[in-house]
Design a protein around this motif. Structure first.
Motif, mmCIF file in Angstrom:
data_model
loop_
_atom_site.group_PDB
_atom_site.id
_atom_site.type_symbol
_atom_site.label_atom_id
_atom_site.label_comp_id
_atom_site.label_asym_id
_atom_site.label_seq_id
_atom_site.Cartn_x
_atom_site.Cartn_y
_atom_site.Cartn_z
ATOM 1 N N VAL A 157 0.812 -1.180 -0.060
ATOM 2 C CA VAL A 157 0.047 0.011 0.078
ATOM 3 C C VAL A 157 0.707 1.372 -0.103
ATOM 4 C CG1 VAL A 157 -1.547 1.249 1.263
ATOM 5 C CG2 VAL A 157 -1.686 -1.075 1.257
ATOM 6 N N GLU A 158 0.854 2.100 -0.924
ATOM 7 C CA GLU A 158 1.595 3.257 -1.002
ATOM 8 C C GLU A 158 1.007 4.364 0.047
ATOM 9 O OE1 GLU A 158 3.751 4.256 -3.094
ATOM 10 O OE2 GLU A 158 3.798 2.311 -4.164
ATOM 11 N N HIS A 159 2.043 4.966 0.609
ATOM 12 C CA HIS A 159 1.818 5.831 1.747
ATOM 13 C C HIS A 159 2.934 6.917 1.733
ATOM 14 C CE1 HIS A 159 5.162 4.507 4.403
ATOM 15 N NE2 HIS A 159 4.958 2.988 3.733
ATOM 16 N N ASP A 160 2.920 7.975 2.640
ATOM 17 C CA ASP A 160 3.783 8.971 2.870
ATOM 18 C C ASP A 160 4.027 9.362 4.247
ATOM 19 O OD1 ASP A 160 1.642 10.308 3.285
ATOM 20 O OD2 ASP A 160 1.763 11.772 1.704
ATOM 21 N N LEU A 161 3.790 8.240 5.055
ATOM 22 C CA LEU A 161 3.785 8.220 6.514
ATOM 23 C C LEU A 161 5.013 8.762 7.261
ATOM 24 C CD1 LEU A 161 1.468 5.432 7.506
ATOM 25 C CD2 LEU A 161 0.834 7.909 7.777
ATOM 26 N N THR A 162 6.315 8.249 6.666
ATOM 27 C CA THR A 162 7.376 8.627 7.121
ATOM 28 C C THR A 162 8.529 8.540 5.862
ATOM 29 O OG1 THR A 162 8.894 7.905 8.704
ATOM 30 C CG2 THR A 162 8.009 6.060 7.577
ATOM 31 N N ASN A 163 9.775 9.376 6.185
ATOM 32 C CA ASN A 163 10.810 9.365 5.193
ATOM 33 C C ASN A 163 11.292 7.969 4.952
ATOM 34 O OD1 ASN A 163 10.798 12.044 4.704
ATOM 35 N ND2 ASN A 163 11.826 12.428 6.616
ATOM 36 N N ARG A 164 11.826 7.499 3.997
ATOM 37 C CA ARG A 164 12.533 6.278 3.777
ATOM 38 C C ARG A 164 14.115 6.340 3.973
ATOM 39 N NH1 ARG A 164 9.012 2.584 2.223
ATOM 40 N NH2 ARG A 164 6.974 3.266 1.267
ATOM 41 N N TRP A 165 14.526 5.414 4.431
ATOM 42 C CA TRP A 165 16.246 5.184 4.496
ATOM 43 C C TRP A 165 16.615 5.625 3.218
ATOM 44 C CZ3 TRP A 165 19.109 4.912 8.726
ATOM 45 C CH2 TRP A 165 20.470 4.710 8.387
ATOM 46 N N GLY A 166 17.729 6.634 3.241
ATOM 47 C CA GLY A 166 18.311 6.911 2.167
ATOM 48 C C GLY A 166 17.919 8.150 1.365
ATOM 49 N N TYR A 167 16.596 8.576 1.545
ATOM 50 C CA TYR A 167 16.039 9.693 1.015
ATOM 51 C C TYR A 167 15.480 10.770 1.949
ATOM 52 C CZ TYR A 167 15.303 6.487 -2.763
ATOM 53 O OH TYR A 167 15.663 5.530 -3.862
ATOM 54 N N ASP A 168 15.863 10.633 3.237
ATOM 55 C CA ASP A 168 15.354 11.567 4.388
ATOM 56 C C ASP A 168 16.411 13.043 4.178
ATOM 57 O OD1 ASP A 168 17.587 11.065 5.913
ATOM 58 O OD2 ASP A 168 16.634 9.913 7.073
ATOM 59 N N LYS A 169 15.873 13.873 5.051
ATOM 60 C CA LYS A 169 17.033 15.185 4.959
ATOM 61 C C LYS A 169 18.309 14.987 5.261
ATOM 62 C CE LYS A 169 15.044 16.889 9.373
ATOM 63 N NZ LYS A 169 14.595 17.791 9.950
ATOM 64 N N HIS A 170 18.468 14.157 6.327
ATOM 65 C CA HIS A 170 19.944 13.742 6.857
ATOM 66 C C HIS A 170 20.801 13.405 5.936
ATOM 67 C CE1 HIS A 170 18.287 14.774 10.566
ATOM 68 N NE2 HIS A 170 17.320 13.855 10.936
ATOM 69 N N ASN A 171 20.386 12.302 5.208
ATOM 70 C CA ASN A 171 21.297 11.854 4.024
ATOM 71 C C ASN A 171 21.402 12.646 3.061
ATOM 72 O OD1 ASN A 171 21.965 8.647 4.701
ATOM 73 N ND2 ASN A 171 19.585 9.005 5.375
ATOM 74 N N ALA A 172 20.397 13.460 2.724
ATOM 75 C CA ALA A 172 20.431 14.497 1.620
ATOM 76 C C ALA A 172 21.438 15.573 2.010
ATOM 77 C CB ALA A 172 19.234 15.200 1.487
ATOM 78 N N GLU A 173 21.548 15.951 3.315
ATOM 79 C CA GLU A 173 22.441 16.916 3.824
ATOM 80 C C GLU A 173 24.002 16.407 3.562
ATOM 81 O OE1 GLU A 173 20.925 17.885 7.568
ATOM 82 O OE2 GLU A 173 19.665 19.096 6.931
ATOM 83 N N ASP A 174 24.118 15.111 4.049
ATOM 84 C CA ASP A 174 25.250 14.455 4.098
ATOM 85 C C ASP A 174 26.032 14.435 2.735
ATOM 86 O OD1 ASP A 174 25.178 14.232 6.851
ATOM 87 O OD2 ASP A 174 24.554 12.021 6.777
ATOM 88 N N SER A 175 25.050 14.140 1.471
ATOM 89 C CA SER A 175 25.446 13.871 0.326
ATOM 90 C C SER A 175 25.869 15.257 -0.113
ATOM 91 C CB SER A 175 24.522 13.357 -0.457
ATOM 92 O OG SER A 175 23.314 14.292 -0.522
ATOM 93 N N ASP A 176 25.581 16.530 0.393
ATOM 94 C CA ASP A 176 25.704 17.572 -0.225
ATOM 95 C C ASP A 176 27.109 18.192 0.384
ATOM 96 O OD1 ASP A 176 23.678 18.059 -1.649
ATOM 97 O OD2 ASP A 176 22.573 18.885 -0.107
ATOM 98 N N LYS A 177 27.652 17.353 1.297
ATOM 99 C CA LYS A 177 29.189 17.984 2.083
ATOM 100 C C LYS A 177 30.243 17.756 1.191
ATOM 101 C CE LYS A 177 27.358 17.855 6.921
ATOM 102 N NZ LYS A 177 27.214 17.225 8.164
#
Length: 222
Positions: free
Chosen positions: A202-222
């Motif tokens: 079942v599709e949902h947007d209840l929570t961020n998925r591993w590897g796609y959340d803001k923390h990982n996005a910030e880390d990838s920009d460093k």
């Protein structure tokens, strides 16, 4: 009573384990996803629901359906009315679809699942519609997910879980993660419900998925 068949249908059961918020949120998400939900509620589950959520749910199925729909409409998270249809079934409604392999949904979730229900399902007791519905899903080689909430688990509990796992059931203890940086109890509830929905497809947007959340996005920009 007749039950108009929808393309997507599922059996859902609430039992007397702690974790009523999980069951409520899962039901709301399934209805929002346009599922026909056959809901079975044990008497102990009604006590837990009142204790943990302050919801005094009627033992009358029709009244309970109205109460739950009104509750979700009041929350307004997915709009009102929800797209799916809800059928609250009593423990002795043997002529309802979940009681027969010729009509039962191919998917069922018991959330939360007490260790008593776990034992009954593992040993094929079928003394209530809830237990029979789980037995039907197992024998028809459908998808059964059990969400036990107990700690610690005794050897008896673990043996029952192993027996069910060997039969193809998914044992998914109510153990929310913390790596998504939860800010509230609802975030923890959403995490667990999201994992259940993932397994149901079942599709949902209840929570961020591993590897796609803001923390990982910030880390990838460093």
């Amino acid at each position: 009573m007749s039950y108009p068949k929808k393309q997507k249908s599922i059996s859902l059961a609430w039992t007397g384990a702690s974790g009523a918020p999980y069951g409520l949120k899962l039901l709301e998400c399934l209805l929002a996803a346009d599922y026909q939900v056959f809901l079975m509620i044990s008497s102990a589950a009604r006590v837990v629901l009142a204790t943990e959520e302050g919801v005094q749910l009627s033992a009358n199925g029709n009244k309970a359906e109205v109460q739950l729909n009104e509750l979700f409409a009041a929350r307004g998270e997915y709009g009102s009315p929800l797209k799916g249809s809800l059928h609250v079934l009593g423990k002795d409604e043997w002529f309802s679809p979940p009681a027969s392999g010729s009509a039962a949904p191919k998917q069922m979730v018991i959330c939360p699942c007490s260790t008593g229900t776990l034992a009954a399902v593992a040993t094929g007791m079928s003394n209530s519609l809830l237990e029979r519905a789980a037995d039907v899903v197992i024998k028809e080689r459908g998808q059964l997910i059990l969400v036990p909430r107990e700690t610690p688990f005794s050897s008896i509990h673990l043996e029952h879980m192993l027996s069910l796992s060997k039969l193809g059931a998914t044992i998914m203890p109510a153990a929310p993660g913390f790596y998504h940086d939860p800010k509230s109890v609802q975030d923890l509830v959403n995490f667990m419900v999201a994992r259940i929905l993932d397994h149901l497809g079942v599709e949902h947007d209840l929570t961020n998925r591993w590897g796609y959340d803001k923390h990982n996005a910030e880390d990838s920009d460093k």
